[in-house]
Scaffold this active site. Sequence first.
Site, PDB file in Angstrom:
ATOM      1  NE  ARG A   1      -0.014  46.268 -35.160  1.00 21.70           N
ATOM      2  CZ  ARG A   1       0.312  45.906 -36.399  1.00 21.70           C
ATOM      3  NH1 ARG A   1       1.214  46.586 -37.078  1.00 21.70           N
ATOM      4  NH2 ARG A   1      -0.244  44.848 -36.948  1.00 21.70           N
TER       5      ARG A   1
ATOM      6  CB  CYS B   1       6.695  32.228 -39.166  1.00 18.73           C
ATOM      7  SG  CYS B   1       5.011  32.590 -39.655  1.00 18.73           S
TER       8      CYS B   1
ATOM      9  CB  CYS C   1       0.022  35.356 -31.921  1.00 21.29           C
ATOM     10  SG  CYS C   1       0.684  35.334 -33.585  1.00 21.29           S
TER      11      CYS C   1
END
Lengths: 150, 371
Positions: free
Chosen positions: B6, B70, B188
């Site tokens: 992040r 994905c 995840c």
Amino acid sequence: MRVLVRDGLFSDTDPPALLGSHCLHCGSTLFPRTDTCAYCATEGPEAVELSRAGTLWAWTAVTAPPPGYTGDVPYGVGVVELPEGVRVIGRLTESDPAALSAGQPMELRVVLLHQDADGNDVVTYAFAPTPASASASAAATAAESDRVGS
Amino acid sequence: MHPFGRFDGVSTTDMGTAAVRAALAEAGVGKGGFQAAFCGTAYGGVATGHKVLSRLGMTGMPILDVEAGCASGGAALMLAAGAIRAGQYATVLVFGTEKMPKGIIRSSFFDPWQEEAGLAATPSFFALRAQRLCLTSCVTKDHLARVVVKNRRHGTANPDAMFQKETSVEEVLASRVVCEPLHLFMLCSPNEGAAALVLRRDDLPSTSGVASVTLAAAVLRSHLPGSVLSESTPLSGLTDDSVPAPTTLAATAAYEEAGVGPGDLDVVECQDTDAARELLSCEELGLCEPGGSAALLDSGATELGGRLPVNPSGGLLSKGEPLGASALGQVVELVHQLRGECGPRQVEGARTALSHTVGRGANAGVVILTR
């Protein structure tokens, strides 16, 4: 007033029914209702109501509200297998996974989700353990969760 | 690579620029050195690839954004490889960059009524799949926890991972239940990051000082209908369990294209969106028999030092998952593995590697690399 979360998904009748399609070419049962068979691409499958009773094939509970959802948590989500050879995903009236077991008899219900901005009761389809199976499953569930869990 | 994690105040363009700059430098390619660019992204918005290459002062060539959930990065790689094979280009830039919203992934894939009805909670689909794996094989919750422990141990040696701290079975099982049987640590984290690489026609001389790695296969497949728990997240499916998973479709084609089989692999990076997904991926990729993933984990084969290490990078469970970048992150990891550059997480002597992503669509991507 009572409104369906999605028109055309189920009939809000007593008893209720899921509205599906049956392909006359390959024999597959489809849900939701569609104008083309997803399996063989044949157009114009016939409109059918799906069986109201089935057996539990998979289940879990959602413990935190996902995006766009304003109803209560936890709530059950599961897959029920119907006799016409189709598995359907839906909410479960039981939000404790430990109270359910594989193969348990389930039946279709219509349940309240929440009230919308206009004060309407928004309802959706859900599966509930049949009254007889709910008590019978308790013992079986203990053994099952031992194997799956911990 | 731009690390996965992040990064407040760092934009999708910033991360993509950093990853592309690093890849071009490593490949010894500068302005004018590539004839097309493919950018994988799912949440980046309009012209994500253009913004990155504009920042770098390298535009004019075709730039295509590719969305395949994905598998977006894998899809970008497949298109780039196909274009080179067709003789359209000699050198192509492939990158992926992503900044995911926090929390449970909100996807425009679902109709608004599905969100309203509570039938759009991504972890619930993972949980149903995990439960079926437990009900139909020897997989237990303990196995699910041990997948997390393994990958997080691997992740301690990856400076680009979001989580670089070990965990234990006890800690995993003590984390809150998100959707039974999945606990928080078994899922995840959607996050941010970027990855990039340069693909060159194999008869051209290398412009970098390092050994080249060969892209032996880059395959993308979508789902066949029938599985109610497929990544295509339908509302219904058939009771027929013989419908092949999209991962199996992609893997079968990739093995054929590369002329290798699962027995030839030395290292694998696979989709571990949740702990059960890694086990299922092993089965669907043919790394073990169907139903054999618990035994494969128990044998220690998939640990670093084992016969076939799976997710030596730490996997998505350690790195997090920036959709458009995750597949290329795997490929960058495997390029470094095949060059022997991975330090403490190096798979010794690795010569054949496979990367795998699967997700919304459904889309499944399988890439095979050799040296």
